[in-house]
Design a protein around this motif. Sequence first.
Motif, mmCIF file in Angstrom:
data_model
loop_
_atom_site.group_PDB
_atom_site.id
_atom_site.type_symbol
_atom_site.label_atom_id
_atom_site.label_comp_id
_atom_site.label_asym_id
_atom_site.label_seq_id
_atom_site.Cartn_x
_atom_site.Cartn_y
_atom_site.Cartn_z
ATOM 1 N N ILE A 236 0.630 -1.158 -0.055
ATOM 2 C CA ILE A 236 0.029 -0.019 0.059
ATOM 3 C C ILE A 236 1.042 1.236 -0.156
ATOM 4 O O ILE A 236 0.559 2.179 -0.695
ATOM 5 C CB ILE A 236 -0.835 -0.235 1.108
ATOM 6 C CG1 ILE A 236 -2.090 -1.140 0.911
ATOM 7 C CG2 ILE A 236 -1.885 1.274 1.283
ATOM 8 C CD1 ILE A 236 -2.873 -1.585 2.240
ATOM 9 N N ARG A 237 2.015 1.043 0.825
ATOM 10 C CA ARG A 237 2.989 2.451 0.966
ATOM 11 C C ARG A 237 3.483 2.583 -0.437
ATOM 12 O O ARG A 237 3.629 3.639 -0.927
ATOM 13 C CB ARG A 237 3.872 2.154 1.917
ATOM 14 C CG ARG A 237 4.731 3.373 2.322
ATOM 15 C CD ARG A 237 5.551 3.295 3.490
ATOM 16 N NE ARG A 237 6.357 1.943 3.370
ATOM 17 C CZ ARG A 237 6.308 0.713 4.092
ATOM 18 N NH1 ARG A 237 5.170 0.800 5.066
ATOM 19 N NH2 ARG A 237 7.346 -0.075 4.010
ATOM 20 N N SER A 240 0.963 3.875 -3.198
ATOM 21 C CA SER A 240 0.412 5.445 -2.710
ATOM 22 C C SER A 240 1.345 6.394 -3.265
ATOM 23 O O SER A 240 1.219 7.410 -3.436
ATOM 24 C CB SER A 240 0.280 5.671 -1.250
ATOM 25 O OG SER A 240 1.753 5.339 -0.439
ATOM 26 N N THR A 241 2.852 6.042 -3.379
ATOM 27 C CA THR A 241 3.816 7.193 -4.146
ATOM 28 C C THR A 241 3.476 7.203 -5.469
ATOM 29 O O THR A 241 3.821 8.114 -6.004
ATOM 30 C CB THR A 241 5.212 6.591 -3.705
ATOM 31 O OG1 THR A 241 5.438 5.140 -4.599
ATOM 32 C CG2 THR A 241 5.433 6.190 -2.179
ATOM 33 N N THR A 243 0.254 7.285 -6.712
ATOM 34 C CA THR A 243 -1.105 7.549 -6.778
ATOM 35 C C THR A 243 -1.416 8.956 -7.753
ATOM 36 O O THR A 243 -2.113 9.158 -8.584
ATOM 37 C CB THR A 243 -1.650 7.855 -5.531
ATOM 38 O OG1 THR A 243 -1.711 6.337 -4.784
ATOM 39 C CG2 THR A 243 -3.310 8.411 -5.575
ATOM 40 N N LYS A 296 -2.318 14.862 -2.756
ATOM 41 C CA LYS A 296 -1.794 13.364 -2.866
ATOM 42 C C LYS A 296 -0.264 13.206 -2.591
ATOM 43 O O LYS A 296 0.131 11.892 -2.749
ATOM 44 C CB LYS A 296 -2.285 12.850 -4.037
ATOM 45 C CG LYS A 296 -3.794 12.677 -4.166
ATOM 46 C CD LYS A 296 -4.340 11.361 -3.246
ATOM 47 C CE LYS A 296 -6.055 11.379 -3.565
ATOM 48 N NZ LYS A 296 -6.294 10.227 -2.786
ATOM 49 N N THR A 297 0.341 14.272 -2.434
ATOM 50 C CA THR A 297 1.719 14.111 -2.248
ATOM 51 C C THR A 297 2.273 14.659 -0.690
ATOM 52 O O THR A 297 1.961 15.732 -0.282
ATOM 53 C CB THR A 297 2.601 15.253 -3.397
ATOM 54 O OG1 THR A 297 2.004 14.745 -4.645
ATOM 55 C CG2 THR A 297 4.108 14.964 -3.319
ATOM 56 N N LYS A 298 2.827 13.619 -0.395
ATOM 57 C CA LYS A 298 3.147 13.679 1.131
ATOM 58 C C LYS A 298 4.058 14.868 1.645
ATOM 59 O O LYS A 298 3.816 15.718 2.567
ATOM 60 C CB LYS A 298 3.886 12.427 1.826
ATOM 61 C CG LYS A 298 4.185 12.300 3.275
ATOM 62 C CD LYS A 298 4.736 11.149 3.499
ATOM 63 C CE LYS A 298 5.159 11.060 4.999
ATOM 64 N NZ LYS A 298 6.014 9.801 5.509
#
Length: 320
Positions: A236-237, A240-241, A243, A296-298
């Motif tokens: 998932i991690r 997610s990068t 996405t 969406k970007t950490k």
Amino acid sequence: MFYTNITRIKDFFILGFSGLSPEYYGPVSALLFMLYVVIAVGNLFILIVVKCEISLHKPTYLIFCHLALTDLAFGTVTLPKIISKYWFNDSIISFYGCFVQMYFVHSLGAIHSFLLMVMALDRFIAVCAPLRYTVLFTNTTVSVLCGISWIMPMSWMVRVVLDASSLPFCDSNIIVQCYCEHIATISLSCENVRAVWALAFGLAMFSLLLPLGFVIFSYFVIIVVVTRISSSEGRIRTLSTCTPQLLITFLYYMPRCFMYMANDAGLPISLPVRIVVVMLYTHLPPAVNPMIYCLKTKDIKEKLKKKTFVSKFHISTKSG
């Protein structure tokens, strides 16, 4: 209706949204103006944030800056003229002004497509070779790849536009579109345009299908690699990068592919609907992309949260 029987016309007439009643000109111009404001503010915000935050001077965010610059430029090239049509009843664009607009419209579209390929390469290396990412994909590498993505389309589009502008226009000068799009413009020529159209179509397919093919290949490999990760949390991690890149790529390619397939399948899409669809898929992504970058970007999201917290802290300190 504007017509001319001379071989070199001086102006073109932008038809805009075919069949739109004059009573809706005001709301449409206001809506288009708000769309342009959102595009300009959102993409300028991304450019400024990445420029000012040294911690964001990384390959991924440099690519985001290049994408934001193409989105900002595309909106600036296309929207002011159609806004002035409905706001000030100014539908006239000069002959050479039309071809300058055509040059930037199609150059920026191709540039954006190649930048998406660079972005897919970024995620491909980050997921498939994470230990070598910082060595293989440096800021210098990104700058070179993005520079090539700008130079190639801008170079070959000179030939495409020169061929189009050299055609004789001797009947109608009404462009059935909201800006000077290549096919809508050369179709007004009284000469056979097959050779001019074939060159432009070939380059358009190259700039669309080559990046799209690489994007599909890279994300297919990424999915295969992710499925081999043992922990579900790690899968998932890692996904997610990817996405933000997937959402941006989807917004750019899917509507275009749909329109091409609809044309090939002979689906009956009326002219007014076609014009609206083209305006939607060319201008909504530039308005939405900055929100994707931020939400969406950490790293960007954390920077915004930190800035918001600091601002609230200063306000509360002053008030206390």
